[in-house]
Design an enzyme around this catalytic site. Structure first.
Site, short mmCIF file in Angstrom:
data_model
loop_
_atom_site.label_atom_id
_atom_site.label_comp_id
_atom_site.label_asym_id
_atom_site.label_seq_id
_atom_site.Cartn_x
_atom_site.Cartn_y
_atom_site.Cartn_z
N PRO A 125 0.72 -1.35 0.05
CA PRO A 125 0.12 -0.04 -0.03
C PRO A 125 0.94 1.13 0.05
O PRO A 125 0.61 2.00 0.95
CB PRO A 125 -0.93 -0.22 1.31
CG PRO A 125 0.01 -1.05 2.26
CD PRO A 125 0.72 -1.86 1.30
N CYS A 126 1.59 1.62 -1.19
CA CYS A 126 2.13 2.84 -1.30
C CYS A 126 1.32 4.12 -1.36
O CYS A 126 1.78 5.06 -0.92
CB CYS A 126 3.13 2.76 -2.42
SG CYS A 126 2.36 2.40 -3.97
N HIS A 127 0.14 3.80 -1.62
CA HIS A 127 -0.82 5.04 -1.45
C HIS A 127 -1.19 5.55 -0.10
O HIS A 127 -1.59 6.72 0.07
CB HIS A 127 -2.14 4.50 -2.20
CG HIS A 127 -2.96 3.47 -1.47
ND1 HIS A 127 -2.56 2.19 -1.73
CD2 HIS A 127 -4.00 3.46 -0.46
CE1 HIS A 127 -3.29 1.40 -0.84
NE2 HIS A 127 -4.07 2.09 -0.18
#
Length: 162
Positions: A125-127
């Site tokens: 989850p780089c967001h």
């Protein structure tokens, strides 16, 4: 390498990998837009679990992914990707937070670069990584997509707390 496309609320994602592991999720737009390479073979079967889990995620029924992944990169990049997977659903962390958590507090820009090279966004989850002031910064699928993912998680997290 196998690949398929999967329709989601943020557009059609490209999934690529082997029989054993997911290696790539490509966005339909933005800097992380991916197209299959000429030697890749279209095959949906290796991605049945990934597509089912993505559907559950977008429906607000899944907060963590349980998929075999093949992550590549330097030791530093892999440390960043491992730390991203520890950011809880519906929460965010700054690039500085991630740098400090991996024991490299001065490597904020390098964390940003590693975050931007994440080959398996959403699942890794780089967001959930934002600027120090809480602002949304660059995202391989575009800022609208980043905002949509964070909003989705915030809405479903709030609903589960009621």
């Amino acid at each position: 390498m196998y690949y398929c496309y999967h329709a989601t609320p943020i557009g059609e994602l490209l999934l690529a990998g082997t029989d054993d592991a997911l290696e790539i999720i490509g966005f339909p737009e933005g800097s992380m837009r991916r197209d299959p390479e000429t030697h890749w073979i279209y095959n949906e079967k290796p991605f049945e679990d990934a597509t089912a889990q993505l559907d559950e995620y977008f429906a607000g029924q899944r907060t963590d992914f349980d998929l075999p992944l093949r992550l590549t990169g330097t030791d530093f990049q892999l440390a960043v990707l491992a730390e991203l997977q520890k950011i809880p659903y519906g929460e965010t962390a700054s690039y500085r937070d991630v740098a400090e958590r991996i024991g490299r507090p001065k490597a904020v820009r390098a964390v940003g670069a590693a975050n931007g090279r994440n080959p398996i966004p959403i699942v890794v989850p780089c967001h959930r990584v934002i600027g120090a002031g809480g602002d949304l910064t660059g995202f391989g699928g575009g800022l609208d997509t980043k905002e949509a993912l964070l909003r989705l998680e915030a809405e479903h997290r709030s609903a589960s707390l009621l």
